[in-house]
Enzyme design. Structure first.
Site, PDB file in Angstrom:
ATOM      1  N   GLY A  15       0.840  -1.198   0.000  1.00 47.05           N
ATOM      2  CA  GLY A  15       0.000   0.000   0.000  1.00 47.05           C
ATOM      3  C   GLY A  15       0.873   1.244   0.000  1.00 47.05           C
ATOM      4  N   ASP A  16       0.218   2.403   0.029  1.00 49.64           N
ATOM      5  CA  ASP A  16       0.939   3.682   0.059  1.00 49.64           C
ATOM      6  C   ASP A  16       1.830   3.891  -1.161  1.00 49.64           C
ATOM      7  OD1 ASP A  16      -0.155   4.058   2.614  1.00 49.64           O
ATOM      8  OD2 ASP A  16       1.512   2.948   3.512  1.00 49.64           O
ATOM      9  N   LYS A  19      -1.212   5.731  -5.158  1.00 50.40           N
ATOM     10  CA  LYS A  19      -2.307   5.491  -6.119  1.00 50.40           C
ATOM     11  C   LYS A  19      -3.084   6.759  -6.402  1.00 50.40           C
ATOM     12  CE  LYS A  19      -3.990   2.192  -3.588  1.00 50.40           C
ATOM     13  NZ  LYS A  19      -2.943   1.554  -2.817  1.00 50.40           N
ATOM     14  N   GLY A  43      -5.928   5.880   2.859  1.00 48.20           N
ATOM     15  CA  GLY A  43      -5.804   7.336   2.828  1.00 48.20           C
ATOM     16  C   GLY A  43      -5.199   7.715   1.497  1.00 48.20           C
ATOM     17  N   HIS A  44      -6.047   8.081   0.545  1.00 41.25           N
ATOM     18  CA  HIS A  44      -5.559   8.419  -0.794  1.00 41.25           C
ATOM     19  C   HIS A  44      -5.462   9.937  -0.929  1.00 41.25           C
ATOM     20  CE1 HIS A  44      -7.228   4.339  -2.351  1.00 41.25           C
ATOM     21  NE2 HIS A  44      -6.209   4.218  -1.542  1.00 41.25           N
ATOM     22  N   THR A 132      -4.697   0.076  11.804  1.00 47.16           N
ATOM     23  CA  THR A 132      -4.986   1.506  11.792  1.00 47.16           C
ATOM     24  C   THR A 132      -5.996   1.866  12.889  1.00 47.16           C
ATOM     25  OG1 THR A 132      -6.767   1.162  10.207  1.00 47.16           O
ATOM     26  CG2 THR A 132      -4.592   1.672   9.296  1.00 47.16           C
ATOM     27  N   GLN A 225      -4.974  -0.376   0.071  1.00 45.59           N
ATOM     28  CA  GLN A 225      -3.903  -1.195   0.661  1.00 45.59           C
ATOM     29  C   GLN A 225      -3.057  -1.802  -0.475  1.00 45.59           C
ATOM     30  OE1 GLN A 225      -7.284  -1.751   2.153  1.00 45.59           O
ATOM     31  NE2 GLN A 225      -6.642   0.042   3.277  1.00 45.59           N
ATOM     32  N   SER A 333      10.110   7.737  -8.333  1.00 44.28           N
ATOM     33  CA  SER A 333      11.470   7.446  -8.813  1.00 44.28           C
ATOM     34  C   SER A 333      12.423   8.554  -8.384  1.00 44.28           C
ATOM     35  CB  SER A 333      11.482   7.357 -10.334  1.00 44.28           C
ATOM     36  OG  SER A 333      10.388   6.612 -10.769  1.00 44.28           O
ATOM     37  N   VAL A 412       7.793  10.964 -11.537  1.00 44.68           N
ATOM     38  CA  VAL A 412       9.047  11.618 -11.133  1.00 44.68           C
ATOM     39  C   VAL A 412       8.817  12.797 -10.192  1.00 44.68           C
ATOM     40  CG1 VAL A 412      10.322  10.881 -13.190  1.00 44.68           C
ATOM     41  CG2 VAL A 412       9.039  13.031 -13.260  1.00 44.68           C
TER      42      VAL A 412
HETATM   43  P1  IMP Z   1      -6.037  -2.665   9.344  1.00 41.46           P
HETATM   44  O1  IMP Z   1      -6.348  -2.655   7.894  1.00 41.46           O
HETATM   45  O2  IMP Z   1      -6.342  -1.378  10.037  1.00 41.46           O
HETATM   46  O3  IMP Z   1      -6.631  -3.855  10.045  1.00 41.46           O
HETATM   47  O4  IMP Z   1      -4.444  -2.825   9.508  1.00 41.46           O
HETATM   48  C1  IMP Z   1      -3.774  -4.046   9.159  1.00 41.46           C
HETATM   49  C2  IMP Z   1      -2.392  -3.748   8.579  1.00 41.46           C
HETATM   50  O5  IMP Z   1      -2.547  -3.134   7.304  1.00 41.46           O
HETATM   51  C3  IMP Z   1      -1.554  -2.779   9.414  1.00 41.46           C
HETATM   52  O6  IMP Z   1      -0.192  -3.162   9.295  1.00 41.46           O
HETATM   53  C4  IMP Z   1      -1.768  -1.451   8.733  1.00 41.46           C
HETATM   54  O7  IMP Z   1      -0.698  -0.563   8.942  1.00 41.46           O
HETATM   55  C5  IMP Z   1      -1.859  -1.889   7.289  1.00 41.46           C
HETATM   56  N1  IMP Z   1      -2.667  -0.976   6.459  1.00 41.46           N
HETATM   57  C6  IMP Z   1      -3.999  -0.829   6.448  1.00 41.46           C
HETATM   58  N2  IMP Z   1      -4.387   0.080   5.556  1.00 41.46           N
HETATM   59  C7  IMP Z   1      -3.275   0.522   4.961  1.00 41.46           C
HETATM   60  C8  IMP Z   1      -3.024   1.462   3.906  1.00 41.46           C
HETATM   61  O8  IMP Z   1      -3.921   2.082   3.328  1.00 41.46           O
HETATM   62  N3  IMP Z   1      -1.724   1.623   3.563  1.00 41.46           N
HETATM   63  C9  IMP Z   1      -0.716   0.926   4.148  1.00 41.46           C
HETATM   64  N4  IMP Z   1      -0.901   0.052   5.123  1.00 41.46           N
HETATM   65  C10 IMP Z   1      -2.165  -0.156   5.533  1.00 41.46           C
END
Ligand code: IMP
Length: 422
Positions: A15-16, A19, A43-44, A132, A225, A333, A412
């Site tokens: 994730g992150d 996107k 969180g987009h 989270t 995610q 990048s 970039v």
């Molecule tokens: P949950 O989705 O809150 O149950 O968290 C489970 C795992 O997924 C944890 O390690 C969070 O940090 C990770 N996680 C959940 N949503 C995101 C996201 O949007 N980006 C990155 N990591 C996420």
């Protein structure tokens, strides 16, 4: 992008991947933008007309008039957080109620689900997932155990159903001796959120999407995610609780596999992870700190430091396989500008054994790296791929050869214009 197809845009690592920016570039080409999994754990970050928005549950096509946005059945939704997110957009002048449909089959995150999330994490002690705290796990658990509440439930006899489920949660919390919580204020906002949600079309979104596809419209399924956080294919148990992969598009929107068109897999030129769990490429040195600082790698939802490391081709290849990724998009990048050496993990090693396949248990493996010379140039001002420094071209070619997948877009910089097609 073909008519009558669902293209998927998926984060394919942890994730992150950024996107938000790509969705922003992509959405004008689609009639419908739909979220199929996850909830306010996402969180987009989107910059639209110079203003920054963080979307959590609402699809990124919301800024475009005339586009239908859908929160699909595979999602979970917290009415209070949804209301706050939606009202911010309304205040900024976007007319949501005409553009956003919510599946009646999406599950509701109750305030007590969030308490349960905290209680389960506390009970796990040092083995906690590092969630989270948005109640994602408990809500999906109840979906699977057939005790959850769905959006459609708010249309009939809701108070009674709510009170029954809340009482059940309170009993579980009491059994866990987790009594240090007070949801009174939160619950009031949550109920306001439920009333607010009633103003939106709560529909059978799977039927709407399929009708649109038959009319030749195209759909962008917006992932949340990443693959390594998928409930089946991620680093279980350190995962989220939904199907974040391409299979999740089918179940989370109610579309058949043969409607899937392109599968865009987004990754960063390096790796990050938030929360606990195995992360073989993690750097604990100043290089990791440097990547975090330059890449602003802090969680959009929780503000936590993201763990940073080099690109992990074992994870990338695995994600490409399980998602059927047809095109790769490499983000951030420019964060690697000015590194003398850039590394990519090409295998994992444990007890003298090497593997290039994702192992069942990613704990205890160390990365095997291949080194590449870095580039001197600042990438942020480049406007086309032929301006790329040779070192970046070589790095990208290596990724393409290893993954047998074309890298068609390279980002970039944070702006929309800093998105280069190859
Ligand atoms: P949950 O989705 O809150 O149950 O968290 C489970 C795992 O997924 C944890 O390690 C969070 O940090 C990770 N996680 C959940 N949503 C995101 C996201 O949007 N980006 C990155 N990591 C996420």
């Amino acid at each position: 992008m073909a008519k009558g197809k669902v293209d998927a845009l998926l984060g394919i690592v942890f994730g992150d991947e950024g996107k938000g920016k790509v969705v922003d570039v992509f959405t004008p080409k689609y009639d419908i933008v739909a979220r199929f999994a996850g909830g306010p754990n996402a969180g987009h970050t989107i910059i639209f007309e110079g203003k920054k928005f963080v979307l959590r549950s609402i699809p990124s096509g919301i800024f475009d008039e005339g586009k239908l946005n859908i929160i699909g059945n595979g999602c979970v939704i917290a009415p209070d957080l949804f209301m706050a997110e939606a009202q911010e957009l309304e205040t900024a002048g976007y007319n949501l109620k005409e553009r956003l449909h919510i599946s009646k089959r999406a599950h509701l995150i109750l305030p007590t689900h969030r308490v349960l999330d905290r209680a389960y994490e506390a009970a796990k002690g040092k083995n906690k997932v590092g969630t989270t705290g948005k109640g994602i796990g408990p809500t999906y658990s109840e979906k699977a155990s057939r005790t959850g509440l769905r959006v459609g439930d708010i249309l009939e006899n809701f108070q009674q159903k709510y009170q029954m489920l809340k009482a059940r949660h309170e009993q579980i919390l009491s059994d866990l001796h987790y009594t240090d919580y007070d949801i009174a204020e939160e619950e009031q906002k949550w109920m306001e959120g439920v009333e607010y949600m009633r103003q939106f079309p709560l529909t059978d979104t799977e039927t709407e999407i399929n009708q649109a596809l038959r009319q030749g419209k195209n759909v962008l399924a917006e992932g949340a995610q990443g693959t390594m956080l998928d409930i089946d294919h991620g680093t279980y148990p350190f995962v989220s609780s939904s199907s974040t992969t391409c299979g999740g598009v089918c179940t989370g929107l109610g579309v058949a596999p043969n409607t899937i068109g392109e599968v865009f897999g987004i990754f960063k030129a390096y790796s990050t992870r938030v929360g606990s769990g195995p992360f073989p490429v993690e750097l604990f040195d100043e290089t990791g700190d440097k990547i975090r600082e330059i890449g602003h790698e802090y969680g959009a939802v929780t503000g936590r430091n993201r763990r940073c490391g080099w690109l992990d081709l074992v994870a990338l290849k695995y994600a490409i396989m399980v998602n059927g990724v047809s095109q790769l998009i490499m983000m951030k990048s420019d964060v690697l500008d000015g590194f003398d050496t850039i590394r990519a993990c090409i295998a994992y090693e444990k007890d003298g054994v090497q593997t290039t396949d994702m192992p069942y248990d990613t704990e205890g493996w160390t990365p095997v790296y291949r080194d590449f010379p870095g580039w001197e140039q600042n990438l942020t001002s480049l406007t086309s791929a032929d301006q790329f420094p040779q070192e970046l071209k070589d790095y990208i070619r290596f990724i393409e050869e290893e993954t047998e997948t074309p890298v068609t877009i390279v980002s970039v910089g944070p702006d929309r214009e800093q998105t280069i097609s190859r």
